[in-house]
Design an enzyme around this catalytic site. Sequence first.
Site, PDB file in Angstrom:
ATOM      1  N   LYS A   9       0.396  -1.069  -0.616  1.00 26.41           N
ATOM      2  CA  LYS A   9      -0.351   0.154   0.049  1.00 26.41           C
ATOM      3  C   LYS A   9       0.687   1.325  -0.221  1.00 26.41           C
ATOM      4  O   LYS A   9       1.969   0.974   0.613  1.00 26.41           O
ATOM      5  CB  LYS A   9      -0.537   0.028   1.124  1.00 26.41           C
ATOM      6  CG  LYS A   9      -1.998   1.537   0.949  1.00 26.41           C
ATOM      7  CD  LYS A   9      -3.095   1.048   2.309  1.00 26.41           C
ATOM      8  CE  LYS A   9      -2.006   0.863   3.337  1.00 26.41           C
ATOM      9  NZ  LYS A   9      -3.722   1.483   4.753  1.00 26.41           N
ATOM     10  N   SER A  25      -3.426   2.861 -17.475  1.00 27.86           N
ATOM     11  CA  SER A  25      -3.220   2.444 -16.608  1.00 27.86           C
ATOM     12  C   SER A  25      -2.406   3.818 -15.457  1.00 27.86           C
ATOM     13  O   SER A  25      -3.832   4.760 -15.674  1.00 27.86           O
ATOM     14  CB  SER A  25      -1.201   1.907 -16.346  1.00 27.86           C
ATOM     15  OG  SER A  25      -0.417   2.652 -17.194  1.00 27.86           O
ATOM     16  N   TYR A  58      -3.435  -1.523 -13.912  1.00 29.04           N
ATOM     17  CA  TYR A  58      -1.926  -1.520 -13.628  1.00 29.04           C
ATOM     18  C   TYR A  58      -0.798  -1.289 -13.607  1.00 29.04           C
ATOM     19  O   TYR A  58      -1.112   0.163 -13.627  1.00 29.04           O
ATOM     20  CB  TYR A  58      -1.859  -3.087 -15.015  1.00 29.04           C
ATOM     21  CG  TYR A  58      -1.543  -2.379 -15.660  1.00 29.04           C
ATOM     22  CD1 TYR A  58      -1.104  -1.329 -16.647  1.00 29.04           C
ATOM     23  CD2 TYR A  58      -2.787  -2.086 -16.342  1.00 29.04           C
ATOM     24  CE1 TYR A  58      -0.569  -1.447 -17.599  1.00 29.04           C
ATOM     25  CE2 TYR A  58      -2.926  -1.414 -18.339  1.00 29.04           C
ATOM     26  CZ  TYR A  58      -1.938  -1.001 -18.614  1.00 29.04           C
ATOM     27  OH  TYR A  58      -1.736   0.081 -19.328  1.00 29.04           O
TER      28      TYR A  58
END
Length: 115
Positions: A9, A25, A58
């Site tokens: 994270k 992305s 992504y």
Amino acid sequence: MQITLMKSKIHRVKVTQAELNYVGSITIDEDLLDAVGIIENEQVHVVNNNNGERLVTYAIKGERGSGIVCLNGAAARKAQVGDVVIIIAYGSMSEEESKTFKPRVVFPGEGNMIV
């Protein structure tokens, strides 16, 4: 049985760019990716603290040391420059592995730099 847990994270970084005319992305400073163990093309969830938007995309490597966090393509519609986001990656593991697993978390400071 395999369960899904947070593995990485990046907590509360600011969006530095939003590029609508891009393949897609999120571009993230390579220092941030390395700090939490997110690899290029890995699936990430992006949570926007300013407007509540959530998206799955992504990661792609951004220039190391630049502090870049850029939403690309359709994701650019989910945030504005200056919005605060949380970037999360998940991993699958056995329940046994999960008992000792420790996620990697960073809390970047000013300019999205690791403090």
